[in-house]
Design a protein around this motif. Structure first.
Motif, mmCIF file in Angstrom:
data_model
loop_
_atom_site.group_PDB
_atom_site.id
_atom_site.type_symbol
_atom_site.label_atom_id
_atom_site.label_comp_id
_atom_site.label_asym_id
_atom_site.label_seq_id
_atom_site.Cartn_x
_atom_site.Cartn_y
_atom_site.Cartn_z
ATOM 1 N N ASN A 193 -5.127 9.200 -6.776
ATOM 2 C CA ASN A 193 -3.913 9.593 -6.060
ATOM 3 C C ASN A 193 -4.111 10.866 -5.240
ATOM 4 O OD1 ASN A 193 -2.438 7.403 -6.999
ATOM 5 N ND2 ASN A 193 -1.734 8.495 -8.814
ATOM 6 N N PRO A 247 0.835 -1.220 0.000
ATOM 7 C CA PRO A 247 0.000 0.000 0.000
ATOM 8 C C PRO A 247 0.861 1.257 0.000
ATOM 9 C CG PRO A 247 -0.757 -1.576 1.660
ATOM 10 C CD PRO A 247 0.568 -2.065 1.183
ATOM 11 N N ASP A 248 0.317 2.313 -0.589
ATOM 12 C CA ASP A 248 1.060 3.564 -0.644
ATOM 13 C C ASP A 248 1.347 4.127 0.742
ATOM 14 O OD1 ASP A 248 -1.561 4.164 -0.118
ATOM 15 O OD2 ASP A 248 -1.908 5.279 -1.964
ATOM 16 N N ILE A 249 0.476 3.838 1.718
ATOM 17 C CA ILE A 249 0.716 4.348 3.062
ATOM 18 C C ILE A 249 1.932 3.676 3.699
ATOM 19 C CG2 ILE A 249 -0.791 2.702 4.253
ATOM 20 C CD1 ILE A 249 -1.710 5.071 5.997
ATOM 21 N N ARG A 276 -6.851 11.602 -3.684
ATOM 22 C CA ARG A 276 -7.504 11.131 -2.462
ATOM 23 C C ARG A 276 -6.529 10.353 -1.588
ATOM 24 N NH1 ARG A 276 -12.542 8.174 -4.941
ATOM 25 N NH2 ARG A 276 -11.274 8.265 -6.829
ATOM 26 N N SER A 277 -5.612 9.602 -2.218
ATOM 27 C CA SER A 277 -4.610 8.875 -1.440
ATOM 28 C C SER A 277 -3.682 9.837 -0.724
ATOM 29 C CB SER A 277 -3.808 7.947 -2.356
ATOM 30 O OG SER A 277 -4.628 6.962 -2.949
ATOM 31 N N SER A 278 -3.415 10.981 -1.330
ATOM 32 C CA SER A 278 -2.537 11.971 -0.700
ATOM 33 C C SER A 278 -3.110 12.438 0.630
ATOM 34 C CB SER A 278 -2.344 13.168 -1.634
ATOM 35 O OG SER A 278 -1.801 12.761 -2.869
ATOM 36 N N HIS A 292 3.838 3.217 -5.797
ATOM 37 C CA HIS A 292 2.589 2.458 -5.846
ATOM 38 C C HIS A 292 1.858 2.676 -7.169
ATOM 39 C CE1 HIS A 292 -0.862 0.331 -4.245
ATOM 40 N NE2 HIS A 292 -1.635 1.317 -4.640
ATOM 41 N N ASN A 293 1.806 3.901 -7.637
ATOM 42 C CA ASN A 293 1.082 4.180 -8.874
ATOM 43 C C ASN A 293 1.764 3.545 -10.079
ATOM 44 O OD1 ASN A 293 -1.216 5.777 -10.051
ATOM 45 N ND2 ASN A 293 0.463 6.636 -11.256
ATOM 46 N N ILE A 311 3.618 7.689 -3.736
ATOM 47 C CA ILE A 311 2.663 7.595 -4.840
ATOM 48 C C ILE A 311 3.363 7.162 -6.120
ATOM 49 C CG2 ILE A 311 1.206 8.999 -6.359
ATOM 50 C CD1 ILE A 311 0.160 10.422 -3.969
#
Length: 273
Positions: free
Chosen positions: A215, A131-133, A217-219, A157-158, A154
């Motif tokens: 991304n 996961p990006d986290i 929202r992931s930020s 993961h992206n 990001i």
């Protein structure tokens, strides 16, 4: 034998149909059993939810009305939203070259080397699986607190996610022109540059804009672990029990997400992606 006698004859069910019914019943039973197990493992309880209404009411009472103080809440929130947007944008853009590289290497339409193909797919799977986290936590310890850790998370993961999506889009195109070029002696690079990539540009753009939306929202979530942006302010307000400030930041996040979604949708419609 009369017509009436023929109608009275009972036709035995076809073996395949019987096995299909048994398989369907077994599938339904298995799904129900798995969900019962999952509910027990996750402690899902309607009673606990109902009994916790006082806590929910207390939280909502503290969150409303939101705090719209310009100097202490709104202005820092706007600046943090812009940082969150920048993290998602830069992370998405900087992952494009790596995504194209792994997509070309991990697609059977452009790569005929089975070892390189499997290696590229393995790297893509690893980058997607983490996961990006988790990447953000690693980079926070490496480069310190701030947006740069979120950008790096990001990017990694992206790259895995977008490379897989792009490679699948490349494998779905018509193989006729590809086979024709290979028969004529074209290399895998020439096939990728002259046939595959120009064909999938609309799909690439559509998937890229979709990932930009995700991304951003992931930020927000990455900010909760110290990667900067509006997520950091939300985490800070929760830690200080300033739920009215938190609600203001959440409303600002809502505006940001809707704006990015509308913009990406307009661009996709404009490009026909």
């Amino acid at each position: 034998m009369t017509t009436l006698d023929v109608r009275r004859l009972e036709v035995p069910p076809h073996p395949r149909r019987r096995m299909g019914l048994i398989g369907g019943a077994a599938l339904v039973f298995g799904l129900v059993a798995v969900h019962i197990w999952a509910v027990e493992e996750t402690d899902v309880s309607a009673t606990a939810l109902i009994s916790g209404w006082q806590g929910i009411a207390s939280f909502l009472g503290s969150a409303f009305p939101p705090d719209f103080s310009w100097t202490t809440v709104v202005q820092p929130g706007i600046e943090a939203c812009l940082v969150t947007l920048a993290i998602g944008l830069v992370g998405t853009t900087f992952s494009i070259p790596f995504s194209i590289l792994f997509a070309v290497l991990g697609s059977r339409s452009t790569n005929r080397n089975p070892f390189v193909y499997q290696a590229a797919r393995a790297v893509m799977s690893f980058l997607r699986a983490v996961p990006d986290i988790v990447f953000a936590l690693i980079f926070v310890t490496a480069v310190g607190l701030g947006p740069f850790a979120g950008v790096l998370a990001i990017i990694l993961h992206n790259t895995g996610v977008m490379a897989k999506l792009w490679s699948e889009a490349m494998e779905e195109i018509d193989q006729g022109p590809i086979d024709a070029l290979r028969v004529a002696g074209a290399s895998s690079t020439q096939v990728a540059v002259h046939v595959v990539l120009p064909t999938v540009v609309p799909q690439f753009v559509g998937l890229l804009l979709y990932r930009l939306d995700v991304n951003v929202r992931s930020s927000l979530v990455l900010g909760l672990v110290g990667a900067g942006g509006i997520g950091f302010l939300i985490n800070q307000s929760i830690s200080l029990f300033r739920f009215d400030e938190m609600m203001t930041y959440i409303l600002m996040v809502l505006v940001l997400v809707v704006a990015v979604d509308l913009l990406s949708g307009a661009v996709r419609k404009r490009l026909g992606a």
